[in-house]
Design a protein around this motif. Structure first.
Motif, mmCIF file in Angstrom:
data_model
loop_
_atom_site.group_PDB
_atom_site.id
_atom_site.type_symbol
_atom_site.label_atom_id
_atom_site.label_comp_id
_atom_site.label_asym_id
_atom_site.label_seq_id
_atom_site.Cartn_x
_atom_site.Cartn_y
_atom_site.Cartn_z
ATOM 1 N N HIS A 1 7.394 12.607 5.230
ATOM 2 C CA HIS A 1 7.186 12.839 3.890
ATOM 3 C C HIS A 1 5.573 13.099 4.155
ATOM 4 C CE1 HIS A 1 10.469 10.681 4.868
ATOM 5 N NE2 HIS A 1 11.062 10.874 3.912
ATOM 6 N N ASP A 2 5.346 13.135 2.812
ATOM 7 C CA ASP A 2 3.592 13.528 2.732
ATOM 8 C C ASP A 2 2.701 11.785 2.329
ATOM 9 O OD1 ASP A 2 3.553 15.971 1.930
ATOM 10 O OD2 ASP A 2 4.877 15.810 0.717
ATOM 11 N N ALA A 3 3.716 10.702 1.862
ATOM 12 C CA ALA A 3 3.102 9.579 1.619
ATOM 13 C C ALA A 3 4.288 8.483 1.994
ATOM 14 C CB ALA A 3 2.856 9.427 0.302
ATOM 15 N N CYS A 4 3.963 7.493 1.938
ATOM 16 C CA CYS A 4 4.480 6.516 2.381
ATOM 17 C C CYS A 4 3.726 4.464 1.721
ATOM 18 C CB CYS A 4 5.074 6.285 4.161
ATOM 19 S SG CYS A 4 3.675 5.539 4.461
ATOM 20 N N LEU A 5 4.968 4.066 0.867
ATOM 21 C CA LEU A 5 5.344 2.665 0.796
ATOM 22 C C LEU A 5 5.421 1.646 1.516
ATOM 23 C CD1 LEU A 5 4.824 1.002 -1.731
ATOM 24 C CD2 LEU A 5 7.250 0.741 -1.889
ATOM 25 N N LEU A 6 4.457 0.657 2.294
ATOM 26 C CA LEU A 6 4.368 0.285 2.969
ATOM 27 C C LEU A 6 4.651 -1.753 2.222
ATOM 28 C CD1 LEU A 6 3.344 0.941 6.712
ATOM 29 C CD2 LEU A 6 5.989 0.340 6.089
ATOM 30 N N ILE A 7 4.744 -2.795 2.795
ATOM 31 C CA ILE A 7 4.598 -3.769 1.624
ATOM 32 C C ILE A 7 3.957 -5.245 2.654
ATOM 33 C CG2 ILE A 7 5.674 -3.089 -0.140
ATOM 34 C CD1 ILE A 7 8.012 -5.707 0.733
ATOM 35 N N GLY A 8 3.584 -6.206 2.624
ATOM 36 C CA GLY A 8 3.466 -7.618 3.972
ATOM 37 C C GLY A 8 3.035 -6.931 4.892
ATOM 38 N N PHE B 1 0.444 -1.096 -0.522
ATOM 39 C CA PHE B 1 0.031 0.008 -0.056
ATOM 40 C C PHE B 1 0.828 1.126 0.130
ATOM 41 C CE2 PHE B 1 -2.651 -3.054 2.711
ATOM 42 C CZ PHE B 1 -3.874 -2.902 1.289
ATOM 43 N N LEU B 2 0.469 2.283 -0.793
ATOM 44 C CA LEU B 2 0.460 3.221 -1.150
ATOM 45 C C LEU B 2 0.236 4.378 0.185
ATOM 46 C CD1 LEU B 2 2.684 5.877 -1.645
ATOM 47 C CD2 LEU B 2 1.255 6.185 -3.099
ATOM 48 N N ALA C 1 8.587 8.456 1.778
ATOM 49 C CA ALA C 1 9.512 8.046 2.053
ATOM 50 C C ALA C 1 8.453 6.112 1.946
ATOM 51 C CB ALA C 1 8.958 7.047 3.936
ATOM 52 N N LEU C 2 9.924 5.324 1.389
ATOM 53 C CA LEU C 2 9.845 4.029 1.264
ATOM 54 C C LEU C 2 10.571 2.619 2.108
ATOM 55 C CD1 LEU C 2 11.267 4.345 -2.535
ATOM 56 C CD2 LEU C 2 8.809 4.155 -2.028
ATOM 57 N N THR C 3 9.190 1.232 1.916
ATOM 58 C CA THR C 3 9.959 0.406 2.956
ATOM 59 C C THR C 3 11.617 -0.226 2.734
ATOM 60 O OG1 THR C 3 9.946 -1.431 3.777
ATOM 61 C CG2 THR C 3 9.043 -0.372 1.660
ATOM 62 N N SER C 4 12.194 -0.076 3.969
ATOM 63 C CA SER C 4 13.530 -0.638 3.256
ATOM 64 C C SER C 4 13.650 -2.104 3.331
ATOM 65 C CB SER C 4 14.523 -0.602 4.466
ATOM 66 O OG SER C 4 13.916 -0.560 5.490
ATOM 67 N N SER C 5 12.454 -3.109 2.978
ATOM 68 C CA SER C 5 11.969 -4.336 3.177
ATOM 69 C C SER C 5 12.354 -4.905 1.286
ATOM 70 C CB SER C 5 10.784 -4.656 4.059
ATOM 71 O OG SER C 5 11.126 -4.059 4.810
ATOM 72 N N SER C 6 12.084 -3.920 1.141
ATOM 73 C CA SER C 6 11.463 -4.611 -0.738
ATOM 74 C C SER C 6 11.681 -4.399 -1.666
ATOM 75 C CB SER C 6 10.348 -4.593 -0.685
ATOM 76 O OG SER C 6 9.896 -5.097 -2.085
ATOM 77 N N ALA C 7 12.382 -4.526 -2.660
ATOM 78 C CA ALA C 7 12.837 -3.694 -3.986
ATOM 79 C C ALA C 7 11.803 -3.606 -5.399
ATOM 80 C CB ALA C 7 14.033 -5.159 -4.747
ATOM 81 N N PRO D 1 10.446 0.299 8.283
ATOM 82 C CA PRO D 1 9.408 0.325 7.626
ATOM 83 C C PRO D 1 8.381 0.750 9.107
ATOM 84 C CG PRO D 1 10.118 -1.767 8.022
ATOM 85 C CD PRO D 1 11.255 -1.114 8.028
ATOM 86 N N ASN D 2 8.062 1.774 9.087
ATOM 87 C CA ASN D 2 7.315 2.609 10.480
ATOM 88 C C ASN D 2 6.210 3.559 9.920
ATOM 89 O OD1 ASN D 2 6.446 4.262 12.983
ATOM 90 N ND2 ASN D 2 7.553 2.122 13.657
ATOM 91 N N PHE D 3 4.963 3.210 10.186
ATOM 92 C CA PHE D 3 4.312 4.845 9.475
ATOM 93 C C PHE D 3 4.092 5.640 10.054
ATOM 94 C CE2 PHE D 3 -0.118 6.682 9.800
ATOM 95 C CZ PHE D 3 -0.284 6.441 8.420
ATOM 96 N N HIS D 4 4.462 5.801 11.504
ATOM 97 C CA HIS D 4 4.295 7.187 12.043
ATOM 98 C C HIS D 4 5.701 7.540 12.207
ATOM 99 C CE1 HIS D 4 0.399 6.148 14.212
ATOM 100 N NE2 HIS D 4 0.628 4.708 13.811
#
Length: 285
Positions: free
Chosen positions: A140-147, A84-85, A100-106, A131-134
């Motif tokens: 940042h204006d938006a963030c990407l999280l996965i899994g 999700f973005l 902000a982009l998660t460091s967990s994935s490519a 990967p920490n939403f808060h």
């Protein structure tokens, strides 16, 4: 003989590992390394991990050194439900914003870059973080999280935050399914440990088929004990995922690699996707 098996530590790939006869595989020389995708990507590239689930993007980076195990992937035809973005503003207002982009994935971070560059023509300021939403949303204006991080955040995020499923965005703009993880094997392993690789491959196929036959129910019970969530949520989640690697998925991957190369995210053009075959050992498409 030994075979180091990478195992992505997210629930979305669990059906392919859930019913593996691990003790038997370990007795025959296998070992398992559970890590997040970015760690397994690095392990494969360094030769520390021999075979297993890795980010699709990582295969694109090393397509001439790996083969893919056929009929195995983590894909979605539309919504994926765990990539999700999250944004403070609608996606139409993200041009020149900070994400902000998660460091967990490519795969996922480059998928987002492809979508916003090719389909929205946006210039975005990207920052890779834990990967920490808060914490991600503080500056940042938006963030990407996965899994699992994305799933838990979806359950708990504020109502005034916009949420976009990257699988759905990809489908809307391309008509293709998206493949997030593939099962890759290093070329040297094919040459040196073909018999053990074939045994492992049959185990992966068996786990996939049994998970689907059981409609993921025993697995969902365990997942709920660990993460929570309702049965209906997890039933719908797994129903939206695809674990095959058929022609349509491969066509989508080729298009993803093409756009990533044009954008400079891949340094080499992916000329072919190489598939391992237990009889012919390999072929390309």
């Amino acid at each position: 003989m030994t075979l180091v098996i990478g195992e992505i530590s997210y629930t979305n790939i669990l059906p392919l590992y859930y019913y593996l006869e691990r003790n038997k595989l370990i007795e025959n020389g296998c070992s398992f390394v559970p890590q997040i995708p970015s760690q397994l990507n690095e392990g494969m590239s360094k030769g520390v991990v021999d075979v297993g689930g890795i980010s699709s993007f990582s295969y694109g980076e090393h397509f001439d050194k790996y083969h893919l195990l056929p009929n195995l992937s983590v894909s979605s035809h539309r919504e994926v439900g765990s990539i999700f973005l999250f944004s403070k503003v609608p996606i139409e207002e993200l041009n020149e914003k900070k994400i902000a982009l998660t460091s967990s994935s490519a795969t996922s971070i480059n998928l987002l870059k492809v979508i916003l560059h090719h389909f929205y023509q946006y210039q975005v300021d990207y920052h890779v973080t834990k990967p920490n939403f808060h914490e991600m949303m503080l500056d940042h204006d938006a963030c990407l999280l996965i899994g699992d991080d994305a799933i838990v955040t979806k359950w708990n995020h504020e109502k005034d935050i916009y949420r976009y499923d990257l699988g759905q965005l990809w489908y809307e703009h391309t008509g293709f399914p998206m493949t997030y993880a593939v099962f890759a094997v290093r070329n040297q392993v094919i040459e040196n440990q073909g018999a053990l690789l074939e045994a492992l491959y049959e185990q992966f196929l068996m786990s996939k088929k049994k998970s689907q036959h059981d409609q993921f129910q025993p697995m969902i019970t365990e997942i709920r004990n660990l993460f929570g969530g309702s049965s209906s949520f997890w039933n719908e989640y797994f129903a939206g995922l695809c674990y095959d690697l058929e022609m349509r998925q491969l066509e989508g991957l080729r298009y993803y690699y093409k756009l990533a190369y044009e954008q400079g995210l891949l340094t080499k053009k992916v000329e072919s996707i190489y598939l391992w075959d237990s009889l012919d050992h390999c072929h390309s498409i």
